[in-house]
Design an enzyme around this catalytic site. Sequence first.
Site, PDB file in Angstrom:
ATOM      1  N   GLN A 124      -2.944  -5.570  -8.023  1.00  0.00           N
ATOM      2  CA  GLN A 124      -2.110  -4.454  -8.469  1.00  0.00           C
ATOM      3  C   GLN A 124      -0.655  -4.603  -8.013  1.00  0.00           C
ATOM      4  OE1 GLN A 124      -3.920  -0.405  -8.717  1.00  0.00           O
ATOM      5  NE2 GLN A 124      -5.499  -1.257  -7.382  1.00  0.00           N
ATOM      6  N   ASP A 176      -0.227   1.113   4.052  1.00  0.00           N
ATOM      7  CA  ASP A 176      -0.771   1.348   2.711  1.00  0.00           C
ATOM      8  C   ASP A 176      -0.013   0.476   1.701  1.00  0.00           C
ATOM      9  OD1 ASP A 176      -2.289   2.445   0.703  1.00  0.00           O
ATOM     10  OD2 ASP A 176      -1.137   4.310   0.577  1.00  0.00           O
ATOM     11  N   GLU A 177      -0.679   0.075   0.613  1.00  0.00           N
ATOM     12  CA  GLU A 177      -0.048  -0.690  -0.477  1.00  0.00           C
ATOM     13  C   GLU A 177       0.687  -1.921   0.056  1.00  0.00           C
ATOM     14  OE1 GLU A 177      -0.763   0.008  -3.434  1.00  0.00           O
ATOM     15  OE2 GLU A 177      -0.952   2.170  -3.730  1.00  0.00           O
ATOM     16  N   ARG A 193      -6.515   2.636 -15.062  1.00  0.00           N
ATOM     17  CA  ARG A 193      -6.127   4.055 -15.000  1.00  0.00           C
ATOM     18  C   ARG A 193      -7.124   4.919 -15.777  1.00  0.00           C
ATOM     19  NH1 ARG A 193      -4.147   3.524 -10.772  1.00  0.00           N
ATOM     20  NH2 ARG A 193      -5.071   1.470 -11.035  1.00  0.00           N
ATOM     21  N   LYS A 222      -8.999   3.809  -1.208  1.00  0.00           N
ATOM     22  CA  LYS A 222      -8.262   3.140  -0.136  1.00  0.00           C
ATOM     23  C   LYS A 222      -7.532   4.137   0.762  1.00  0.00           C
ATOM     24  CE  LYS A 222      -4.216   2.160  -3.009  1.00  0.00           C
ATOM     25  NZ  LYS A 222      -3.366   3.181  -2.364  1.00  0.00           N
ATOM     26  N   THR A 223      -6.957   5.201   0.169  1.00  0.00           N
ATOM     27  CA  THR A 223      -6.276   6.197   0.995  1.00  0.00           C
ATOM     28  C   THR A 223      -7.275   6.911   1.895  1.00  0.00           C
ATOM     29  OG1 THR A 223      -4.634   6.525  -0.754  1.00  0.00           O
ATOM     30  CG2 THR A 223      -4.757   8.217   0.956  1.00  0.00           C
TER      31      THR A 223
END
Length: 751
Positions: free
Chosen positions: A249, A218-219, A610, A33-34
């Site tokens: 998330q 972002d986020e 993770r 995503k980044t």
Amino acid sequence: MADVLKGLNPQQQKAVTASDGPVLVLAGPGSGKTRVLTHRVSWLVLERDVPPWRIMAVTFTNKAAREMRERLERQLGVSRAAELTLGTFHATCARILRRDGETIGIPRNYVIFDTEDQVALVRQVLKDLNLDEKRYTPAAVHAVISRAKNELIGPGSFQPASYFEEVARRVYEQYQERLRANNGLDFDDLLMETVRLFREAPQVLARYQERYLHILVDEFQDTNMAQYVLLRQLAARHRNLFVVADEDQSIYRWRGADYRNISRLREDYPDLATYLLEQNYRSTQTILDVAQAIIRHNPNRTPKRLFTDRGHGPKVVIHEAYDPDEEAQYVVDTIARLVLAGDAQPGDCAVMYRTNAQSRALEEAFIRAGLPYRLVGATRFYARREIKDLLAFLRVVHNPADSASLLRILNVPPRGIGTQTAQVLEDAARARGVPVWQIIEEVAGSRDHPPLLSGRARTAVAAFHRMVSRWIEMADAPPADLIDRVIADTGYEAYIREVGQADSPYADSLRREGEERWENIQELRLVATQYADASLTDFLADVALVSDVDNLTNGVNAPTLLTLHSAKGLEFPVVFIVGLEEGLLPHIRSLDDPEALAEERRLMYVGVTRAKERLFLTHAFRRARRGDYEPNVPSRFLADIPEALAEGKRQRKSSGRDVAQADGLRPMQADSLRPMQADSLRPMQAESLPYRVGDWVEHPTFGPGIVVAVRPHGDEAEVTVIFERVGLKRILSSYLKRRENHEDAKTRRKG
């Protein structure tokens, strides 16, 4: 265009090259995503010729902002990247207020009060209002104020729902007045005042709306109401709002984050274009399938089909331990085996848990093995404030001449012995070369001539002396009993949990802190119960040895211990998630709240994703709650995992409820998803124990073994057996059968 899109998969390319207008990119974990966000900026600048100064990109952490800027400097060059407005929400708002805040009365030279400053200011207001700081703790009151600001509620609009909130409202009014008197803003003001600036000065808002042709976030699932309103204000003219999010998330509801902002975005922008990023670059397909099996039960989410080119990888391992200590030993042993086999380095491994108190057993297992570890986002168990306090009480009982410990707990919890009184006692002791306790004895017995103290200070010191003297008289009692007495006499439970006394939904995060501190105390008490037949001296000596671990915590190539909340944004080749039991994960606070339970499931999803290569999920048959051991129901999340994806000890279902199924442990019917109470089990009398030390027994999985310990456990017996093949195990008696003399059995097998 080819260079900008180079290395992007088809889904990422579609998102990066999306048309103008509102865009929502729902990005699965590990889907880049980044990368999409930075390439979108580059595409706008290089392919669409958008001037960099007309682009705003906001993140949630300074680290994320730095990483994004470094990537864009490589893609655009340093000079063009410098023209971008890029940073956290708070940093961006701080710049806007420096430039235009005077329009609404905020001076350019305003100062930002940090967290410590904010709480200190609340404390001063409480004092001036003659409010009891012990009843209305500054941190709890500040939490109410902070949550109100994040919801854009000023002191004049705040509607209290309880008496505590009415107190907080009064403090809020004066708190804001004093901030302004000091030309100060707190962190929450940076957001709220920027929103107010745009509302009250439309000409200022129009200028920023015209400047920022494109806004990227972002986020987005972690935004609160103030941040959402701010974005909506800025994007109102051009409507080019590009947000990257994953509602699966969103795990910070207790901090004010609201994943429902994604639903609000859809409502406010009916033409919202949505893109899914489903290709994962981090984990094996098995790990992704496990994650999806867990998260699919959550309502109000967009289904995603996560896939990867990394292959299926090994199955997820599910392991049931007997108790937290055995669980921790399993983790240490498994890491050792992986390293020995060359399958992992120590630093590749992470151990994740729901609550900080769970780190105690893990830390001690690593210390016993002489292995280094790193603790992330928390203080080492024996270095936590509440643990050091309780140990200081016990050290004073053991040795009243321990002046360092005595001074630590002299006014903990507060009992009217202030800093000045403590200094008088310490100075007198130093002048005469005697322990502080001797001076306290003299004050309490009126043997100090001339008197060192008078009035309330003398009365408080005498009361403290009487209390400690009673503890010294029972110094030979079991350490756990002494801890109970100290807690009862001092009111330490109320003191440590007082941040959670606020009858207000705004104080959720502080309640959590109070509960976690109390859980740590209960964990220390649990350790003390193991010294029922030992002395206080032995207990304190052993604790001192395991608490002195500074040399074990700084290794670079070492496993990482961290809470699931701290794991967001990280990745590890090998992940252990421990404590998968109902009441722990999911946490007991969530069992009656559908929204909270959904967040617990998202938290589990974050932990699972993770892992890059290997995932181990563990739970314990019994765990201490409220200081006593209770049998556990395995987490419902384990039952969600298809059998084809996992190996090891499993769960099965009965009558629509989960039950534990493990070698050597009786399946426990889960009539309720809450843990069973230990005192609900009928005790077995010692004389009716089915086995004795030295008996040979047989287990269907572990084979033959010899009994080394037996004790009652409910309506059965807990039998400790050394098995020939697998070593030491604790087993319930119903899973064993007596076998003939071992030597005879061996002879017959040879024959």
